[in-house]
Structure formats: structure tokens, C-alpha cells
Design a protein around this motif. Structure first.
Motif, short mmCIF file in Angstrom:
data_model
loop_
_atom_site.label_atom_id
_atom_site.label_comp_id
_atom_site.label_asym_id
_atom_site.label_seq_id
_atom_site.Cartn_x
_atom_site.Cartn_y
_atom_site.Cartn_z
N VAL A 196 0.83 -1.20 0.00
CA VAL A 196 0.00 0.00 0.00
C VAL A 196 0.87 1.26 0.00
O VAL A 196 2.06 1.22 0.34
CB VAL A 196 -0.93 0.03 1.24
N ARG A 197 0.23 2.36 -0.39
CA ARG A 197 0.83 3.67 -0.20
C ARG A 197 0.56 4.11 1.23
O ARG A 197 -0.58 4.26 1.66
CB ARG A 197 0.17 4.67 -1.17
N ARG A 198 1.63 4.32 1.98
CA ARG A 198 1.48 4.70 3.38
C ARG A 198 0.91 6.11 3.54
O ARG A 198 0.38 6.44 4.60
CB ARG A 198 2.84 4.61 4.08
N ARG A 203 -10.65 2.04 -3.11
CA ARG A 203 -9.30 2.35 -3.60
C ARG A 203 -9.01 1.64 -4.92
O ARG A 203 -9.62 0.63 -5.27
CB ARG A 203 -8.26 1.92 -2.57
N LEU A 204 -8.02 2.19 -5.63
CA LEU A 204 -7.49 1.56 -6.83
C LEU A 204 -6.41 0.56 -6.41
O LEU A 204 -5.43 0.94 -5.77
CB LEU A 204 -6.89 2.60 -7.76
N VAL A 205 -6.61 -0.70 -6.78
CA VAL A 205 -5.70 -1.77 -6.35
C VAL A 205 -5.20 -2.51 -7.59
O VAL A 205 -5.99 -3.02 -8.39
CB VAL A 205 -6.41 -2.76 -5.41
N GLY A 206 -3.89 -2.57 -7.75
CA GLY A 206 -3.29 -3.27 -8.87
C GLY A 206 -3.18 -4.76 -8.60
O GLY A 206 -3.00 -5.20 -7.45
N ALA A 227 -16.02 -6.22 -4.83
CA ALA A 227 -16.61 -5.06 -5.50
C ALA A 227 -16.36 -3.76 -4.75
O ALA A 227 -16.62 -2.67 -5.28
CB ALA A 227 -18.11 -5.28 -5.67
N ASP A 228 -15.85 -3.85 -3.52
CA ASP A 228 -15.53 -2.64 -2.75
C ASP A 228 -14.27 -1.97 -3.25
O ASP A 228 -13.99 -0.81 -2.90
CB ASP A 228 -15.35 -2.98 -1.26
N LEU A 229 -13.47 -2.69 -4.05
CA LEU A 229 -12.21 -2.18 -4.57
C LEU A 229 -12.32 -1.99 -6.08
O LEU A 229 -13.12 -2.64 -6.74
CB LEU A 229 -11.06 -3.14 -4.25
N ARG A 230 -11.48 -1.11 -6.61
CA ARG A 230 -11.40 -0.91 -8.06
C ARG A 230 -10.08 -1.51 -8.53
O ARG A 230 -9.01 -1.08 -8.07
CB ARG A 230 -11.51 0.57 -8.41
N TRP A 231 -10.13 -2.49 -9.43
CA TRP A 231 -8.98 -3.31 -9.77
C TRP A 231 -8.34 -2.86 -11.07
O TRP A 231 -9.03 -2.55 -12.05
CB TRP A 231 -9.40 -4.77 -9.88
N ARG A 232 -7.00 -2.81 -11.09
CA ARG A 232 -6.25 -2.46 -12.28
C ARG A 232 -5.22 -3.55 -12.55
O ARG A 232 -4.45 -3.92 -11.65
CB ARG A 232 -5.57 -1.10 -12.10
N GLN A 247 3.24 2.52 -11.22
CA GLN A 247 2.01 3.22 -10.82
C GLN A 247 1.93 3.36 -9.30
O GLN A 247 1.52 4.41 -8.79
CB GLN A 247 0.79 2.47 -11.35
N LEU A 248 2.33 2.32 -8.58
CA LEU A 248 2.34 2.42 -7.12
C LEU A 248 3.39 3.43 -6.66
O LEU A 248 3.16 4.19 -5.71
CB LEU A 248 2.62 1.04 -6.51
N ASP A 249 4.51 3.45 -7.33
CA ASP A 249 5.58 4.39 -7.00
C ASP A 249 5.10 5.84 -7.16
O ASP A 249 5.37 6.70 -6.31
CB ASP A 249 6.78 4.11 -7.90
N ARG A 250 4.39 6.11 -8.25
CA ARG A 250 3.89 7.46 -8.52
C ARG A 250 2.65 7.81 -7.70
O ARG A 250 2.30 8.98 -7.57
CB ARG A 250 3.56 7.62 -10.01
N GLY A 251 1.97 6.78 -7.20
CA GLY A 251 0.73 7.02 -6.49
C GLY A 251 -0.49 6.99 -7.38
O GLY A 251 -1.58 7.42 -6.97
N ASP A 252 -0.36 6.46 -8.60
CA ASP A 252 -1.50 6.34 -9.50
C ASP A 252 -2.48 5.28 -9.00
O ASP A 252 -3.68 5.34 -9.31
CB ASP A 252 -1.04 5.98 -10.92
N ILE A 253 -1.97 4.29 -8.30
CA ILE A 253 -2.82 3.31 -7.61
C ILE A 253 -2.50 3.39 -6.12
O ILE A 253 -1.44 3.88 -5.72
CB ILE A 253 -2.63 1.87 -8.14
N ASP A 254 -3.44 2.94 -5.32
CA ASP A 254 -3.30 3.04 -3.87
C ASP A 254 -2.68 1.81 -3.24
O ASP A 254 -2.12 1.88 -2.14
CB ASP A 254 -4.67 3.27 -3.24
N ALA A 255 -2.80 0.68 -3.91
CA ALA A 255 -2.33 -0.59 -3.34
C ALA A 255 -2.04 -1.57 -4.46
O ALA A 255 -2.41 -1.34 -5.63
CB ALA A 255 -3.38 -1.16 -2.38
N LEU A 256 -1.38 -2.65 -4.11
CA LEU A 256 -0.99 -3.66 -5.09
C LEU A 256 -1.03 -5.03 -4.42
O LEU A 256 -0.55 -5.20 -3.31
CB LEU A 256 0.43 -3.38 -5.60
N VAL A 257 -1.62 -6.00 -5.11
CA VAL A 257 -1.57 -7.40 -4.70
C VAL A 257 -0.57 -8.09 -5.62
O VAL A 257 -0.77 -8.15 -6.84
CB VAL A 257 -2.95 -8.07 -4.80
#
Length: 329
Positions: free
Chosen positions: A90-92, A105-108, A133-138, A173-183
Motif C-alpha cells: 500500500v501507499r502509506r 481504492r485503486l488496487v493493482g 466489489a468494494d475495490l477498483r482493480w487495475r 504506478q504504485l511508486d507514482r501514487g496512480d494506484i493506492d495498493a498492489l496485490v
């Protein structure tokens, strides 16, 4: 005596190595061993059926079984299993400190249907009340751009899934903050350079230990499949494959237990083994259907609830019947 000459693609794990080097032979077979990472074996097996025996993604195989397109028959050998609390990054700086903070949140994720992601979504739902469905997946490649989905999905209409641009990566994208989290099964490279990127569960071992104590589940990620045509021609083959991998695991345990000279490049592997067995049980890396009913049933439920299978599969749908009642070694 005539023997089958079969190719075997699998990770070079300590628990499979004896199958590769012949200490745990598959009776009736001469093996051509092909040690390779899952990232290489899976697409080659899934798209081209390149191997006679192959390590397979459990979720992808079960999805194919549901569709009737599986080219492999599974045996209940699980070369990879892993608790997945450690796989959520996640982005802290977004105030995400609890799973419930992921809502909206946007989650990769590399691909929506990969086994690790199915388990993460199931755990978030069961343990924390966070629905897929609570998350938006990328979707997209974590470190390499241009990753394309290996299977076509028909997901529920309330699930938001879309691909990132072909030239981009999820780590960037996580580095830039374009997404909020990553699995991701592997830590993203940006975690080494960006202090704002970290795990949702910093003490993931404690979270995963608590999860096991509550559920008794040690998530299964991969299984072993045999080309369907070979099983039809040689119905004895699934049992013999299972027995060889089970024997290899026992040889692995024996080496881990050896204290006089260490086979593992760690100072206290025997102590770690004893601690693991105290928490997870003597045979913690279990093979077999009955020994893994909780894991198999949970993954089957998650796949169905997440819209990845049209029906809720059972172990009987997935594994060859000869592997259900296997005597102990």
C-alpha cells in the motif's frame, strides 16, 4: 520393462528436488526434468500444453475444469503454498492502515484470476468484511509492461476491472501514487526506493499465524497436473506421480531435521522447523485431498463467489479419483 518417457516442468524447490535428481522416482517412468519458475511454466502449459507433467496455477486449472477446457488432470500435490497477508502493498501516505481502508481504492493486480489474488480477496472478505466489489482493480505487469490476461473473464457487473496502459507497470504506478495498493506475489521494486510504499500487514507473520490459528488454513497456490491423454492411456500414472512427490517431500523434511551438518543456508533451520511444526502441525506441507479439504473448499468457494467459475467445484471435480485414498508412506 517398458517405461514412459515424460517431461516434467516444475520449480526447483527443496520439496521437489528428489523427483528431479532421481531419489524419488516416478515408478514406470523416465523423467526429462525441466526446472523452471512458475512464470514460465504456467503460460506454456496453459496455452500450449507443452509438458507431460507440470506445476499449474490452482485457480487457473480449476477455472478450466469448470469450463471443461482443462488439458491436465490434477493430483493433490501442492508445490507452492503461501499465506498471503504479506502480498498486499500500500501507499502509506493514503491513510491505509487496516484492510477496511482499502474500500473504494485503486488496487493493482497482475491478473484478476491469479491464485494469490483469489486468496487475498477471499481473506479480505471473510476476515475483514471487504468485498471484491468494494475495490477498483487495475491489471498489468508488475515490473514488465504489456502483460496480457491468460484467460478471458466474465465477471459480475459490479466489479470494476480494467487494464493499465500497455507501456506502464503496476510497480511504477504504485511508486507514482496512480494506484493506492498492489496485490503481488513478489514485492514490487519500488518498495526498495520509495518510503511511502510498504505492506498493509507490516508484521505479516503474526497476522498469518493468527489466521491459521483461527481457520486451520495454509493456502494452496499450485498443484501438479498430468496431461489428460496420458492419464486416459495409463490410469496408474496419477497415483505414481503423487507417491513420488510425497516421497520427495519426506526426504526434504529429513534434510531440514538434520542438525549435525546443515543442508539449508540458515543458522537455525532446525529450530525454525520445530517452531513451524508447533504452530502448523508435524506434516505442515500437506499433500492429499482429505488433508487439504479446508483449502480446496475455500478456494473453490472464492472462485465461485468472485465470478470466476459458474459453479462451486468440489475436490472430486478437480483431482483424479485414484489419489483420494492413498496409504501413508
Amino acid at each position: 520393462m517398458h517405461t514412459l518417457t515424460l517431461s516434467l516442468a516444475c520449480g526447483d524447490y527443496d520439496r521437489t528436488r528428489a523427483v528431479f535428481d532421481g531419489r524419488a522416482p516416478i515408478d514406470g517412468c523416465t523423467i526429462i526434468p525441466l526446472a523452471m519458475p512458475p512464470e514460465e511454466a504456467f503460460p506454456r502449459a496453459l496455452r500450449h500444453q507443452s509438458f507431460d507433467i507440470s506445476e499449474l496455477s490452482m485457480a487457473s486449472h480449476m477455472t478450466q475444469v469448470d469450463r471443461g477446457t482443462n488439458a491436465y488432470i490434477a493430483v493433490p500435490v501442492f508445490p507452492s503454498r503461501l499465506f498471503r497477508h504479506s502480498s498486499i502493498y500500500v501507499r502509506r501516505d493514503r491513510g491505509i492502515t487496516h484492510p477496511s481502508d482499502l474500500k473504494g481504492r485503486l488496487v493493482g493486480v497482475p491478473e484478476y484470476q491469479i491464485t494469490a489474488a483469489v486468496w487475498v480477496r477471499g481473506i479480505l472478505q471473510d476476515e475483514y468484511g471487504v468485498l471484491p466489489a468494494d475495490l477498483r482493480w487495475r491489471t498489468g505487469g508488475v515490473e514488465q509492461a504489456g502483460r496480457t490476461p491468460s484467460v478471458t473473464l466474465k465477471l459480475p457487473g459490479n466489479v470494476d476491472v480494467s487494464a493499465i496502459p500497455d507501456h506502464d507497470t503496476l510497480s511504477a504506478q504504485l511508486d507514482r501514487g496512480d494506484i493506492d495498493a498492489l496485490v503481488s506475489a513478489m514485492p514490487p521494486s519500488c518498495m526498495k526506493t520509495n518510503r511511502e510504499v510498504g505492506r498493509l500487514f507490516p508484521d505479516y507473520k503474526a497476522a498469518e499465524s493468527e489466521y491459521f490459528a483461527k481457520t486451520g488454513i495454509f493456502p494452496t497456490m499450485h498443484l501438479v497436473g498430468i496431461r489428460k491423454r496420458l492419464v486416459e492411456e495409463h490410469p496408474w500414472l496419477p497415483f505414481n506421480v503423487f507417491r513420488a512427490f510425497a516421497r520427495a517431500k519426506e526426504l526434504c523434511y529429513a534434510r531440514l531435521e538434520t542438525l549435525g551438518h546443515l543442508y539449508t543456508t540458515l543458522p537455525w533451520p532446525v529450530a525454525e522447523l520445530e517452531q513451524t511444526r508447533a504452530l502448523l502441525g508435524q506434516d505442515f506441507w500437506r499433500y492429499g485431498v482429505d488433508e487439504n479439504r479446508k483449502e480446496i473448499d475455500a478456494l473453490a468457494r472464492y472462485l465461485h463467489e468472485q465470478g470466476l467459475t459458474a459453479r462451486r467445484l468440489t475436490a472430486e471435480d478437480v483431482f483424479h479419483p485414484s489419489t483420494f485414498s492413498i496409504p501413508k508412506l
